[in-house]
Design an enzyme around this catalytic site. Sequence first.
Site, short mmCIF file in Angstrom:
data_model
loop_
_atom_site.label_atom_id
_atom_site.label_comp_id
_atom_site.label_asym_id
_atom_site.label_seq_id
_atom_site.Cartn_x
_atom_site.Cartn_y
_atom_site.Cartn_z
CG ASN A 50 -2.78 -10.83 4.59
OD1 ASN A 50 -2.41 -11.82 3.70
ND2 ASN A 50 -2.58 -9.80 4.68
CD GLU A 52 -5.57 -6.00 3.92
OE1 GLU A 52 -4.39 -5.96 4.54
OE2 GLU A 52 -5.68 -5.26 2.65
CB CYS A 61 -4.05 -12.46 10.83
SG CYS A 61 -4.06 -10.86 11.79
CD GLU A 63 0.03 -14.80 11.52
OE1 GLU A 63 -1.16 -14.30 10.75
OE2 GLU A 63 1.08 -14.33 11.67
CB CYS A 91 -0.73 -9.62 15.10
SG CYS A 91 -2.59 -10.31 14.90
CB CYS A 94 -2.24 -14.43 15.23
SG CYS A 94 -3.28 -13.85 14.09
ZN LIG Z 1 -2.68 -11.54 13.47
#
Ligand SMILES: [Zn+2]
Length: 145
Positions: A50, A52, A61, A63, A91, A94
């Site tokens: 991930n 940010e 993310c 994934e 999530c 993803c």
């Molecule tokens: Zn995700």
Amino acid sequence: MKKKPIEPRQRAELVEAAKTAQSHAYCPYSHYPVGAAILAESGKVYAGCNVESPTLISNICAERAAIFHMLSHGERRIAAVVTVSKASEPCGSCRQLIREFGDEDTPIVSLHVDGGKEKVVETTISKLLPHAHTIEVLEEARGKS
Ligand SMILES: [Zn+2]
């Protein structure tokens, strides 16, 4: 078509790749590092972490980073996904992208590592994302109009 389970050697490779990616996570805002590893249909492994930013809309993310890594190498099919985090599964965004490049029975293994404790959640993408929005759904809808 029913997928074969992940072979132990591949699973160990995926967990290691996901853990290494997790160690590279850039998450100064959430302090929640996640690593992911995709087993592509070719047998190659693609990892992601991930990332940010303070804008919040530029985050990605682990994934999806791993999926984009796979796609940028010319691969299009996901055979399996392994994630490593403290306590989460992929999530919604993803899940949709995993389904786009996987099959409904693509295995998803989420390894939760918190301190000395480890927990494994094993499932499939269709269990995480039932009634997915897929090209088949669109084509069927087009055929009916
Ligand atoms: Zn995700």
